[in-house]
Design an enzyme around this catalytic site. Structure first.
Site, mmCIF file in Angstrom:
data_model
loop_
_atom_site.group_PDB
_atom_site.id
_atom_site.type_symbol
_atom_site.label_atom_id
_atom_site.label_comp_id
_atom_site.label_asym_id
_atom_site.label_seq_id
_atom_site.Cartn_x
_atom_site.Cartn_y
_atom_site.Cartn_z
ATOM 1 C CE LYS A 67 66.363 27.111 -10.272
ATOM 2 N NZ LYS A 67 66.587 27.876 -9.025
HETATM 3 O O1 G3P Z 1 65.127 31.999 -8.140
HETATM 4 C C1 G3P Z 1 66.275 32.746 -8.196
HETATM 5 C C2 G3P Z 1 66.483 33.437 -6.909
HETATM 6 O O2 G3P Z 1 66.727 32.500 -5.908
HETATM 7 C C3 G3P Z 1 67.505 34.478 -6.893
HETATM 8 O O3 G3P Z 1 66.984 35.453 -6.118
HETATM 9 O O4 G3P Z 1 67.000 37.347 -4.590
HETATM 10 O O5 G3P Z 1 68.924 35.736 -4.642
HETATM 11 O O6 G3P Z 1 68.541 37.324 -6.525
HETATM 12 P P1 G3P Z 1 67.932 36.523 -5.438
#
Ligand code: G3P
Length: 221
Positions: free
Chosen positions: A83
């Site tokens: 990534k």
């Molecule tokens: O895969 C991306 C994710 O980890 C972000 O999710 O819920 O932290 O916005 P969030």
């Protein structure tokens, strides 16, 4: 649409993996931080548990160091995907990794313009963060739909991974938009299987079955 877990917790991964529907895992530095153990140990356990793609995120901000870090992460296993962030350094390092034959996932993508850049460097995956777009009072699903349409029209091979999904309807709508992959936390994955009518139906079938067996037992006596 392939279903990924967005976690670095091996127990969550093992549990969902037993369902036979898990095609991969995405991790990020925050998720690995939550596990409070050596990141390499966390990643290697996940890579061994999961048959499909596992995204491991670079943390070096400069392109040269990010490229070296990405090359190192890619050696962990054949199913490792590196990534890189959607930044100028991420594009530069990402392009060099792609040229080396390493599969990359361009993360922290919030706009169709950024998704075009990810496709142009030949990324294997692009990760738009739907929930966080919604958090900024914009329409994450609309952005995802535009990205899927652009990729379709342009014939880009980069796979669209809907990330930052917060509830089951995000997953359903991402599938309708034509996303290639949806990644979600354990909590959202667990909710996909749940329906109150399924629970009520199972309970009723089992109760009737128990009653039938009791009845037949009595008649047989
Ligand atoms: O895969 C991306 C994710 O980890 C972000 O999710 O819920 O932290 O916005 P969030």
């Amino acid at each position: 649409m392939r279903l990924f877990l967005d976690t670095a917790n091996i127990e969550e991964i093992r549990e969902i993996n037993r369902w036979g529907v898990l095609s991969g895992v995405t991790t990020n530095p925050t998720l690995v931080f939550k596990e409070a153990i050596d990141p390499e140990q966390v990643w290697k356990e996940i890579l061994a548990e999961v048959d499909g793609d596992v995204s491991l995120e670079t943390t070096e901000p400069e392109a040269a160091a990010m490229y070296e870090e990405g090359k190192h992460l890619a050696t962990f296993a054949d199913n490792a995907v590196v990534k890189v962030p959607m930044t100028p350094a991420g594009l530069e390092a990402g392009k060099r990794l792609v040229d080396d034959g390493i599969r990359i996932n361009v993360t922290l993508v919030f706009s169709p313009a950024q998704a075009i850049l990810a496709a142009e460097i030949g990324a294997y995956i692009v990760s738009p963060f739907l929930g966080r777009i919604d958090d900024a009072a914009a329409d994450g699903m609309h952005a995802l739909r535009q990205m899927c349409e652009i990729y379709d029209v342009q014939g880009y091979q980069t796979q669209v991974l809907a990330a930052s999904l917060r509830h089951p309807m995000h997953v359903v709508e991402a599938a309708l938009c034509g996303a290639d992959i949806a990644t979600m936390p354990y909590d959202v994955f667990s909710k996909l299987v749940k329906h109150p009518l399924t629970d009520a139906g199972v309970e009723k079938f089992l109760a009737d079955w128990r009653e039938l067996k009791q009845k037949l037992g009595k008649e047989g006596a």
